[in-house]
Design a protein around this motif. Structure first.
Motif, PDB file in Angstrom:
ATOM      1  N   PRO A  17       0.819  -1.214   0.000  1.00  8.28           N
ATOM      2  CA  PRO A  17       0.000   0.000   0.000  1.00  8.28           C
ATOM      3  C   PRO A  17       0.850   1.260   0.000  1.00  8.28           C
ATOM      4  N   VAL A  18       0.475   2.205  -0.857  1.00  7.65           N
ATOM      5  CA  VAL A  18       1.186   3.490  -0.919  1.00  7.65           C
ATOM      6  C   VAL A  18       0.160   4.618  -0.884  1.00  7.65           C
ATOM      7  N   LEU A  19       0.598   5.730  -0.326  1.00  7.19           N
ATOM      8  CA  LEU A  19      -0.270   6.901  -0.187  1.00  7.19           C
ATOM      9  C   LEU A  19       0.011   7.877  -1.316  1.00  7.19           C
ATOM     10  N   ALA A  20      -1.032   8.265  -2.049  1.00  5.99           N
ATOM     11  CA  ALA A  20      -0.884   9.209  -3.161  1.00  5.99           C
ATOM     12  C   ALA A  20      -1.215  10.628  -2.702  1.00  5.99           C
ATOM     13  N   HIS A  37       2.879   2.532   5.869  1.00  2.35           N
ATOM     14  CA  HIS A  37       3.309   1.468   6.780  1.00  2.35           C
ATOM     15  C   HIS A  37       2.186   1.026   7.709  1.00  2.35           C
ATOM     16  N   ASN A  38       1.351   1.942   8.121  1.00  2.00           N
ATOM     17  CA  ASN A  38       0.245   1.583   9.012  1.00  2.00           C
ATOM     18  C   ASN A  38      -0.724   0.624   8.309  1.00  2.00           C
ATOM     19  N   ALA A  39      -1.042   0.944   7.056  1.00  2.00           N
ATOM     20  CA  ALA A  39      -1.949   0.079   6.302  1.00  2.00           C
ATOM     21  C   ALA A  39      -1.324  -1.295   6.080  1.00  2.00           C
ATOM     22  N   LYS A  40      -0.039  -1.334   5.787  1.00  2.00           N
ATOM     23  CA  LYS A  40       0.619  -2.613   5.551  1.00  2.00           C
ATOM     24  C   LYS A  40       0.635  -3.462   6.822  1.00  2.00           C
TER      25      LYS A  40
END
Length: 222
Positions: free
Chosen positions: A158-161, A199-202
């Motif tokens: 997961p990455v934040l855009a 990182h939180n989502a992962k």
């Protein structure tokens, strides 16, 4: 009185039995200048600079294209190459070498990028295969924050855009690579295209899948 004149033509003289001198002029066969010998690559290089006339001089010195790359202006001038021509040759060699090095670096970067992309895609395929195996235990509602808005699957990387939403890295990268500059969620133009690992989502996804794996093993044992 006999007068003799010398011309570029060849004159053959013969004496008859009566002592009469007969003369016959023969046309001299034209001579052909030999084409320069040596390295064809070097000859083509010099031709591109308009210096083909110097090819024979390099051939006489047994200099090929590989050797030319090592020569300095002083080396060329010692071969009686005019200073202006020597400078033009050295500069052209330098430009060609720099262009070749740049192409090599670009190819290496492309190879690294392709290798990285293949690795990421392989890991994503493995992730999707595991989700398929756990499908029978993932019947309860999956939190939307763990699902990519583009693929509608639980994310692996997961990455934040820039729009504040989280996506699967491969999916959002493909979205941007297609030339799109808008948010897949809102349709608004993205302020930038930088992606930041979430990182939180992962971590949350990892915990969720660990629980699913335990449930899967329990179901299989029954």
């Amino acid at each position: 009185i006999v007068s003799v004149s010398v011309t570029p033509r060849i004159v053959s003289v013969s004496v008859t039995p009566r002592g009469v001198v007969e003369s016959k002029e023969e046309e001299e066969e034209p001579t052909h200048r030999a084409a320069p010998v040596g390295d064809p690559e070097l000859f083509a290089f010099l031709g591109g600079l308009g210096l083909s006339a110097l090819a024979q001089r390099f051939a006489d010195e047994l200099i090929d294209a590989a050797t030319l790359r090592l020569l300095t202006i002083e080396d060329l001038e010692s071969m009686r190459i005019p200073p202006a021509a020597a400078q033009a040759i050295v500069e052209a060699v330098s430009d060609a070498t720099a262009a070749g090095s740049k192409k090599l670096v670009i190819h290496e970067l492309l190879d690294d990028a392709e290798e990285h992309q293949a690795k990421v895609q392989s890991e994503l395929d493995d992730h999707r295969a595991e989700l398929a195996r756990l499908k029978h235990v993932l019947v309860r509602r999956i939190p939307e924050t763990l699902v990519c808005p583009i693929s509608c699957e639980i994310m692996k990387e997961p990455v934040l855009a820039a729009d504040g939403h989280t996506y699967e890295r491969v999916c959002i990268e493909q979205w941007l690579a297609s030339g799109k500059t808008t948010s897949p969620m809102t349709g608004e133009v993205l302020a930038h295209t930088h992606l930041v690992p979430n990182h939180n989502a992962k971590s949350t996804i990892g915990a969720f899948l660990d629980e699913a794996r335990k449930l899967g093993r329990a179901v299989d044992s029954d």
